[in-house]
Write a protein that holds these residues in place. Structure first.
Motif, mmCIF file in Angstrom:
data_model
loop_
_atom_site.group_PDB
_atom_site.id
_atom_site.type_symbol
_atom_site.label_atom_id
_atom_site.label_comp_id
_atom_site.label_asym_id
_atom_site.label_seq_id
_atom_site.Cartn_x
_atom_site.Cartn_y
_atom_site.Cartn_z
ATOM 1 N N LYS A 13 89.815 -35.179 95.121
ATOM 2 C CA LYS A 13 90.122 -36.363 95.909
ATOM 3 C C LYS A 13 88.818 -37.108 96.174
ATOM 4 N N PRO A 14 88.732 -38.388 95.822
ATOM 5 C CA PRO A 14 87.500 -39.135 96.074
ATOM 6 C C PRO A 14 87.194 -39.185 97.566
ATOM 7 N N LYS A 15 85.925 -39.159 97.891
ATOM 8 C CA LYS A 15 85.511 -39.178 99.290
ATOM 9 C C LYS A 15 85.811 -40.540 99.909
ATOM 10 N N PRO A 16 86.416 -40.552 101.107
ATOM 11 C CA PRO A 16 86.706 -41.829 101.755
ATOM 12 C C PRO A 16 85.443 -42.550 102.223
ATOM 13 N N GLU A 26 87.078 -55.134 90.688
ATOM 14 C CA GLU A 26 88.096 -54.947 89.651
ATOM 15 C C GLU A 26 89.486 -55.287 90.180
ATOM 16 N N TYR A 27 89.764 -54.854 91.401
ATOM 17 C CA TYR A 27 91.063 -55.147 92.017
ATOM 18 C C TYR A 27 91.267 -56.657 92.101
ATOM 19 N N ALA A 58 91.535 -47.477 97.643
ATOM 20 C CA ALA A 58 92.257 -46.234 97.908
ATOM 21 C C ALA A 58 93.713 -46.627 98.162
ATOM 22 N N TYR A 59 94.628 -45.758 97.811
ATOM 23 C CA TYR A 59 96.058 -46.077 97.925
ATOM 24 C C TYR A 59 96.373 -47.386 97.194
ATOM 25 N N ALA A 72 92.214 -53.270 105.717
ATOM 26 C CA ALA A 72 92.458 -53.295 104.274
ATOM 27 C C ALA A 72 93.085 -54.635 103.914
ATOM 28 N N ILE A 73 93.048 -54.951 102.631
ATOM 29 C CA ILE A 73 93.689 -56.154 102.114
ATOM 30 C C ILE A 73 94.507 -55.766 100.884
ATOM 31 N N SER A 74 95.519 -56.567 100.584
ATOM 32 C CA SER A 74 96.325 -56.253 99.407
ATOM 33 C C SER A 74 97.071 -57.486 98.926
ATOM 34 N N ALA A 75 97.470 -57.441 97.673
ATOM 35 C CA ALA A 75 98.317 -58.471 97.080
ATOM 36 C C ALA A 75 99.683 -57.868 96.832
ATOM 37 N N ALA A 76 100.704 -58.532 97.323
ATOM 38 C CA ALA A 76 102.079 -58.126 97.070
ATOM 39 C C ALA A 76 102.717 -59.198 96.172
ATOM 40 N N LYS A 77 103.993 -59.098 95.979
ATOM 41 C CA LYS A 77 104.662 -60.029 95.068
ATOM 42 C C LYS A 77 104.589 -61.474 95.566
#
Length: 135
Positions: A13-16, A26-27, A58-59, A72-77
């Motif tokens: 498991k990569p270290k947090p 890349e994301y 992560a996740y 955190a940030i994210s892209a959804a539909k």
């Protein structure tokens, strides 16, 4: 007979605590331009308000960390998520978020890609989160 999970092929498991901005790059690069622009703006605001934070994916989403996961940030539909990782912050900011037409689900602000980013509200949320982590 027990399985030996050590060695070069062991799943680790990569270290947090790792700092991996290239993963976030890349994301962002993999997102549609309208999403990428807003996500990049969010990233800039986060790193300006909390310059000592580390960043990683992560996740499957970019996570920023200060001693523990910060935001955190994210892209959804159909939206961009700004994850405050705090139940109290969206509740405390309910009226301001409603006035800006920001939909909230749990600890996440849902932002329409391509819309004007509510920079002041994001900064308020970030400072509130910093105060939570300090307390």
């Amino acid at each position: 007979m027990s399985q030996d999970w050590s060695g070069p092929f062991a799943m680790r498991k990569p270290k947090p605590t790792r700092h991996a901005p290239a993963e976030v790059d890349e994301y962002l690069a993999a997102q549609a331009p309208v999403f990428r622009q807003t996500l990049a703006q969010l990233r800039d605001i986060i790193t300006r308000v909390a310059p000592d934070c580390t960043e990683r994916v992560a996740y499957r989403i970019p996570i920023f960390r200060l001693r523990k996961d910060f935001v955190a940030i994210s892209a959804a539909k159909r939206h961009i998520g700004f994850h405050t990782m705090s139940k109290a912050i969206p509740v405390a900011m309910k009226d301001e978020l409603k006035a800006q037409r920001i939909w909230v689900s749990g600890t996440t602000f849902h932002i329409k890609p391509g819309s004007d980013l509510p920079v002041e509200l994001i900064e308020i949320a970030l400072r509130a989160r910093l105060a939570e982590l300090a307390g």
